[in-house]
Design a protein around this motif. Structure first.
Motif, short mmCIF file in Angstrom:
data_model
loop_
_atom_site.label_atom_id
_atom_site.label_comp_id
_atom_site.label_asym_id
_atom_site.label_seq_id
_atom_site.Cartn_x
_atom_site.Cartn_y
_atom_site.Cartn_z
N LYS A 117 0.84 -1.21 0.00
CA LYS A 117 0.00 0.00 0.00
C LYS A 117 0.87 1.26 0.00
N ARG B 91 1.33 3.99 -3.02
CA ARG B 91 1.04 5.41 -2.78
C ARG B 91 2.21 6.28 -3.21
N GLU C 84 2.10 6.53 -6.84
CA GLU C 84 0.95 7.35 -7.26
C GLU C 84 1.26 8.85 -7.19
N ASP D 81 -5.61 12.69 3.40
CA ASP D 81 -5.32 11.52 2.58
C ASP D 81 -4.14 10.73 3.14
N SER D 82 -3.08 11.44 3.50
CA SER D 82 -1.90 10.75 4.05
C SER D 82 -2.21 10.14 5.41
N LEU E 66 -4.05 6.79 5.08
CA LEU E 66 -3.16 5.71 4.66
C LEU E 66 -2.28 5.25 5.81
#
Length: 251
Positions: free
Chosen positions: A88, A92, A95, A151-152, A155
């Protein structure tokens, strides 16, 4: 690396969180427009990614010390979960336009050094290391996550989810102490050593990376100052004491 259950989290984690402000109220697109903040997050994700990869390798290695086939299978399952966490983080980084191996590279020496210095000599020491030592790192990353963009933060908290090692380690260690109380003294000394090494390693990693250190002392993510950093490490120490009690060991 991060084998925490809900009951393992510091007391402050159970409180109703304050409404996010500043960077914590932004998404990645907006927050990452600040170059220093972006660099700090890339460092954080890189450190976490290598930590998860190292955890996968170590759990697979620790499985060789397992006394039963069932224990071996349990560790293999946990190792698989850690590798999925690594994937993951790797995805990321890709991305957001970063090369995962380059993001991880600055943390390889420090993390490998920590693991060399704290290599367990037997099955029980391996369990204590996974539960106590790695959970200290988990606490640290949770504290940092509170100051990340939405968002961070989502995650990071997702990859800190318990892999099942907490309950497994507590059960096995307490059973060993019940069977031979002398084991408790040895493991307590081992856990104290892990605590010191883990905190020192966290501080060294932050000190060596300008963007991360700036984030912690308030230059990028608002709300942190030097006094708060001190309180943060106090909370981590308190959580460690509670984990020791759960294992039946004296802090």
């Amino acid at each position: 690396m991060r084998f925490m259950t809900t009951s393992d989290k510091p007391d402050n984690a159970s409180e109703t969180p304050a409404e996010p402000t500043g960077v914590a109220a932004q998404d990645w697109t907006k927050a990452s427009a600040e170059p220093q903040y972006r660099a700090a997050v890339v460092d954080l994700l890189g450190a976490l990614a290598y930590g998860e990869l190292a955890a996968f390798e170590r759990l697979a290695e620790d499985a060789k010390l397992a006394p039963t086939l069932a224990d071996k299978a349990e560790l293999a399952k946990m190792a698989s979960a850690e590798f999925h966490h690594y994937e993951k983080l790797r995805d990321r980084l890709t991305e957001i336009g970063e090369e995962p191996t380059l993001a991880m590279e600055p943390f390889v020496a420090a993390l490998d050094g920590f693991h060399r210095q704290t290599a367990p000599s037997d099955w029980l020491e391996g369990l204590v290391k996974a539960y106590v030592g790695d959970s200290i790192a988990s606490d640290f990353y949770r504290e940092v996550a509170a100051r990340l963009d939405a968002d961070s933060r989502e995650l990071v908290l997702a990859v800190l989810d318990d892999t099942g090692h907490a309950g497994f380690a507590v059960e096995k260690v307490r059973a060993a102490i019940d069977a031979d109380p002398r084991v408790g003294g040895r493991l307590a000394l081992w856990a104290r050593r892990l605590m010191g090494e883990a905190l020192s390693q966290s501080q060294r990693v932050v000190a060596d990376r300008d963007a991360l250190s700036t984030m912690l002392v308030g230059g990028v993510a608002d709300g942190f100052d030097l006094a708060e950093v001190g309180r943060m490490f106090s909370r981590i120490t308190e959580a460690h004491t509670k984990r020791m009690a759960a294992l039946g060991l004296a802090a």
